[in-house]
Design an enzyme around this catalytic site. Structure first.
Site, short mmCIF file in Angstrom:
data_model
loop_
_atom_site.label_atom_id
_atom_site.label_comp_id
_atom_site.label_asym_id
_atom_site.label_seq_id
_atom_site.Cartn_x
_atom_site.Cartn_y
_atom_site.Cartn_z
N HIS A 42 0.83 -1.20 0.00
CA HIS A 42 0.00 0.00 0.00
C HIS A 42 0.87 1.25 0.00
CE1 HIS A 42 -3.68 -2.18 2.00
NE2 HIS A 42 -3.41 -2.61 0.79
N GLU A 111 -6.46 -0.69 -5.73
CA GLU A 111 -7.38 0.15 -4.95
C GLU A 111 -7.08 1.60 -5.28
OE1 GLU A 111 -9.74 -0.46 -2.68
OE2 GLU A 111 -9.52 -2.58 -2.17
#
Length: 338
Positions: A42, A111
């Site tokens: 991430h 994402e």
């Protein structure tokens, strides 16, 4: 091809801990008998306050150097926006040299929280999956061929050579939560990754049949893939603490509609904190009883998953790892023999 062995892994919670503490936890997982350690890649965490987002690639290099047995990998990395596929191919070839036979490249379509911050125009799911397909094909070419020139719909290379490659290519696992991407995983990947806590019917009625359908289309069986699921578990002798620990991860309980268009960790945190605790805990197996807990986790084995990677929400991960190794893993192994 033989059926994959059952494995129990640890999800190194990059969202909660700084890189050094996280590395110590990964090393401890190997010492306590876990079979694998996975980390998310991430750029930004789900929470701004108290959140962390260490870079997965250098962290995996450190883990490779400090461990000897466990499988290590990403769950998951997006090789299509922040990274060019050739960069990913080079990085995982190097990791494969450092830890021969122990590295897994887990990939997904991404994402928006992690990609839009760098100026990416966030496309629809169909386009993201098309990018992922092309990226995986290019990565495999770069591992198999010298001087790769490619002119794809999304990615281009000119006489690229990956000079340092392991003897065996790094297996690629595809993470998915819907039938289209899951069929692609069954057809083209070495393993399938999904997450738990979404209701049995999704797995037995949609995802696992989609894996089998994709595998059959490629002339193989679903059990030739490593069928992996991240199981979200909050296990503590104090049930109230086990329940309260899930609050940090409330964003996981937001619906797709509630998360759509959120690219700021502060806003994601605000929406997650507005949820009642019962809903924040809804994705987790919350328990203070080891027999009951192992029985509920064992349901994923009964569905057909072969690789369970445990993600715990609490701040004391050392206690969790010891507790799980002592009380839950032996029960799960006994469940397999039943």
């Amino acid at each position: 091809m033989a059926v994959h062995p059952v494995r129990f892994g640890y999800k190194a919670s990059a969202e909660q801990f700084d890189p050094r503490e996280l590395l110590d936890l990964g090393i401890l997982a190997e010492e306590l008998g876990f079979d694998s350690v996975f980390i998310s890649d991430h750029l930004q965490p789900w929470r701004h306050d108290g959140g962390h987002a260490p870079a997965a690639l250098p962290w995996l290099g450190a883990l490779a150097a400090r461990t000897a047995r466990i499988l290590i990998g990403t769950s998951v990395l997006t090789p299509t926006f922040r990274y060019h596929p050739a960069t990913v191919a080079q990085a995982f070839a190097t990791l494969g040299c450092l830890a021969e036979g122990r590295v897994i490249l887990g990939v997904g379509s991404g994402e928006s929280l992690n990609e839009v911050a760098l100026g990416t125009e966030w496309p629809a799911g169909r386009d993201r999956l098309a990018r992922l397909r092309e990226a995986i094909a290019l990565i495999r070419r770069l591992w198999a061929e010298d001087r790769v020139t490619a002119e794809g719909d999304y990615f281009t290379t000119r006489n690229v050579t990956i000079y340092d490659r392991p003897q065996r290519p790094v297996p690629i696992y595809v993470g998915a939560s819907g039938p289209v991407a899951t069929r692609f995983a069954g057809r083209a990947a070495d393993g399938f990754i999904t997450t738990g806590g979404k209701g049995r019917e999704l797995y037995t009625g949609t995802l696992l049949p989609a894996v089998a359908e994709g595998a059959a289309a490629a002339g193989r069986r679903a059990d030739e893939l490593d069928l992996m699921i991240e199981v979200k578990v909050s296990f503590d002798p104090d049930r109230e603490r086990a329940l309260a620990d899930t609050r940090f991860w409330g964003a996981l309980a937001l619906s797709a509609e509630e998360k759509t268009g959120i690219e700021d960790p502060l806003e994601m945190q605000r929406r997650a904190d507005a949820l009642p605790l019962a809903r924040a805990a809804s994705r987790w197996i919350v328990s203070d009883d080891p027999d009951e807990h192992a029985t509920r986790v064992g349901e994923y084995l009964d569905m057909g998953f072969r690789h369970l990677v445990f993600h715990a929400p609490g701040p004391d991960q050392r206690a969790f790892l010891h507790r799980y190794a002592d009380e839950i893993l032996p029960r799960l192994r006994k469940h397999l023999d039943a």
